[in-house]
Scaffold this motif. Structure first.
Motif, short mmCIF file in Angstrom:
data_model
loop_
_atom_site.label_atom_id
_atom_site.label_comp_id
_atom_site.label_asym_id
_atom_site.label_seq_id
_atom_site.Cartn_x
_atom_site.Cartn_y
_atom_site.Cartn_z
N ALA A 87 0.86 -1.04 -0.12
CA ALA A 87 0.54 -0.38 0.02
C ALA A 87 0.90 1.12 0.17
CB ALA A 87 -0.99 0.13 1.37
N VAL A 88 1.86 1.59 1.19
CA VAL A 88 2.34 2.62 0.35
C VAL A 88 3.58 2.79 -0.60
CG1 VAL A 88 5.39 3.39 2.09
CG2 VAL A 88 3.26 2.40 3.47
N ALA A 89 4.51 1.53 -0.94
CA ALA A 89 4.71 1.10 -2.33
C ALA A 89 4.39 2.10 -3.42
CB ALA A 89 5.11 0.36 -3.05
N TYR A 90 2.89 1.66 -3.47
CA TYR A 90 1.61 2.32 -4.52
C TYR A 90 1.28 3.33 -4.11
CZ TYR A 90 -2.06 2.08 -7.45
OH TYR A 90 -2.89 2.07 -9.01
N ARG A 91 1.03 3.72 -3.36
CA ARG A 91 0.56 5.38 -3.06
C ARG A 91 2.13 6.38 -3.72
NH1 ARG A 91 -2.46 2.22 -0.64
NH2 ARG A 91 -5.29 3.62 0.30
N MET A 92 2.96 6.06 -3.11
CA MET A 92 4.17 6.33 -3.46
C MET A 92 4.29 7.27 -5.47
SD MET A 92 7.15 6.42 -0.93
CE MET A 92 6.79 6.23 0.98
N GLU A 134 12.18 -6.10 -3.57
CA GLU A 134 13.91 -5.43 -2.49
C GLU A 134 13.51 -5.20 -1.30
OE1 GLU A 134 17.31 -4.02 -2.86
OE2 GLU A 134 16.10 -5.27 -5.13
N ALA A 135 12.35 -4.79 -1.08
CA ALA A 135 12.66 -4.56 0.55
C ALA A 135 12.49 -6.23 1.12
CB ALA A 135 11.38 -4.57 1.39
N TRP A 136 12.50 -7.17 0.89
CA TRP A 136 12.19 -8.45 1.73
C TRP A 136 14.00 -8.82 1.31
CZ3 TRP A 136 12.22 -12.28 4.53
CH2 TRP A 136 12.96 -13.50 3.85
N LEU A 137 14.80 -9.11 0.10
CA LEU A 137 16.59 -9.16 -0.43
C LEU A 137 16.94 -8.30 0.80
CD1 LEU A 137 15.78 -9.16 -4.13
CD2 LEU A 137 16.27 -11.16 -2.72
N ARG A 138 17.08 -6.75 1.10
CA ARG A 138 17.41 -6.43 1.98
C ARG A 138 17.39 -7.15 3.67
NH1 ARG A 138 18.22 -0.03 -0.16
NH2 ARG A 138 17.99 -0.41 -1.89
N LEU A 145 10.67 -2.21 8.03
CA LEU A 145 11.00 -2.88 6.65
C LEU A 145 9.95 -1.36 5.78
CD1 LEU A 145 9.13 -6.31 6.66
CD2 LEU A 145 10.96 -5.71 5.80
N THR A 146 8.90 -0.16 6.72
CA THR A 146 8.62 1.28 6.09
C THR A 146 10.14 1.97 5.42
OG1 THR A 146 6.51 0.81 7.05
CG2 THR A 146 7.08 2.92 6.40
N THR A 147 10.84 2.07 6.23
CA THR A 147 11.69 2.87 5.69
C THR A 147 12.35 2.23 5.00
OG1 THR A 147 12.30 3.61 7.77
CG2 THR A 147 13.93 3.92 6.80
N VAL A 148 12.50 1.36 4.62
CA VAL A 148 13.39 0.57 3.57
C VAL A 148 12.50 0.88 2.65
CG1 VAL A 148 14.24 -1.47 2.47
CG2 VAL A 148 14.91 -1.09 4.60
N VAL A 149 11.74 0.38 2.23
CA VAL A 149 10.67 -0.05 1.49
C VAL A 149 10.29 1.76 0.72
CG1 VAL A 149 8.39 0.73 1.98
CG2 VAL A 149 8.96 -1.23 -0.39
#
Length: 294
Positions: free
Chosen positions: A20-25, A38-42, A58-62
């Motif tokens: 949801a965060v990534a889609y809005r961005m 990519e967040a999972w890989l990190r 995770l929110t910070t990373v994504v």
């Protein structure tokens, strides 16, 4: 169960939020899913036991991944306003097709996605995180490489762009909205009588050639002629939403949340007396677009 499997299960509990965060961005489901992956890989490469607040981490990373993707788009001038976006194909059934994205577009708001696409990367990240997900400015500031005070100003500037500035009093805006909603509902429903009821007898429709079939007239006069031509617009009207266009109530047509067309309408009394379909990318970029209050 080994540690990696346990970590994967913990990550999955946060996937919908991160998406949801990534889609809005990013305004793209495929790009959002790439950012979440990519967040999972990190996460899989760090000592997760040292992460005290996994959701916040995770929110910070994504968010950082999304910001990098937005900056990359800007540097490559990707996805310009007015770029043609084809009609969606049938859903693939795997969660990656147009149906899930259509649901996301509806949940966020088509007009909001269009306006978010006009924001600078740092503005968009600051606005989305603070105004949509209540992330404090002191946590956003390191992401956008600003002080908390400057980050607050970024979000405020973005908020002003999203909300816009109406060019008419609230009562006139509400009256325009009622007429435009009726116009849009009739177009979507293919209802000729309802469309005629909202058009003035001497209504004029103008359109950029790019918005029309080859050989179609760019200017049409009279309610019946305009109504018949408007119903051709009906297939695209499912991607349409009311928006504030140059300070008055208009319409944006945005498949998958990406601006394809904009309609400016002149409303007098309870009738549309004139409307214009804008499809030229240069003209679309000059429009002042904002979100209408519900």
């Amino acid at each position: 169960m080994d540690e990696q499997h346990r970590l994967a299960e913990r990550f999955e509990t946060h996937r919908s939020h991160l998406r949801a965060v990534a889609y809005r961005m990013l305004g793209s489901l495929s790009d959002a899913d790439d950012a979440v992956q990519e967040a999972w890989l990190r996460l899989s490469r760090v000592d997760s036991n040292a992460v005290e607040n996994l959701a916040g981490w995770l929110t910070t990373v994504v968010s950082r991944v999304c910001l990098d993707m937005l900056r990359s788009r800007t540097s490559r001038r990707e996805e310009p306003v007015g770029q043609h976006v084809p009609d969606p194909v049938q859903d693939a059934g795997d969660g990656s097709g147009p149906e899930p994205e259509a649901l996301l577009v509806d949940s966020v708001g088509r007009a909001l996605l269009v306006v978010l696409n006009t924001l600078a990367p740092a503005e968009r990240v600051a606005f989305v995180l603070h105004d949509m997900f209540a992330v404090p400015f002191d946590r956003i500031a390191p992401l956008v490489e600003r002080s908390p005070v400057t980050t607050k100003k970024l979000a405020s500037r973005a908020r002003h762009k999203v909300q816009g500035t109406p060019a008419v009093p609230a009562a006139d805006l509400a009256r325009q909205r009622k007429v435009v909603d009726a116009f849009l509902a009739a177009s979507r429903g293919g209802d000729l009588d309802a469309l005629l009821a909202v058009l003035a007898p001497d209504v004029v429709r103008r359109a950029d050639p790019a918005a029309l079939p080859p050989g179609a007239a760019t200017e049409v006069h009279g309610a019946h002629s305009v109504a018949e031509g408007t119903l051709v617009f009906g297939r695209r009207s499912r991607f349409a939403a009311p928006a504030l266009v140059n300070g008055t109530v208009g319409i944006v047509v945005a498949p998958r949340g990406r601006l394809l067309l904009a309609l400016t309408l002149t409303v007098e009394g309870e009738k549309v007396t004139e409307y214009e379909v804008i499809a030229d990318p240069a003209r679309l970029r000059q429009l002042d677009l904002a979100v209408l209050d519900a």
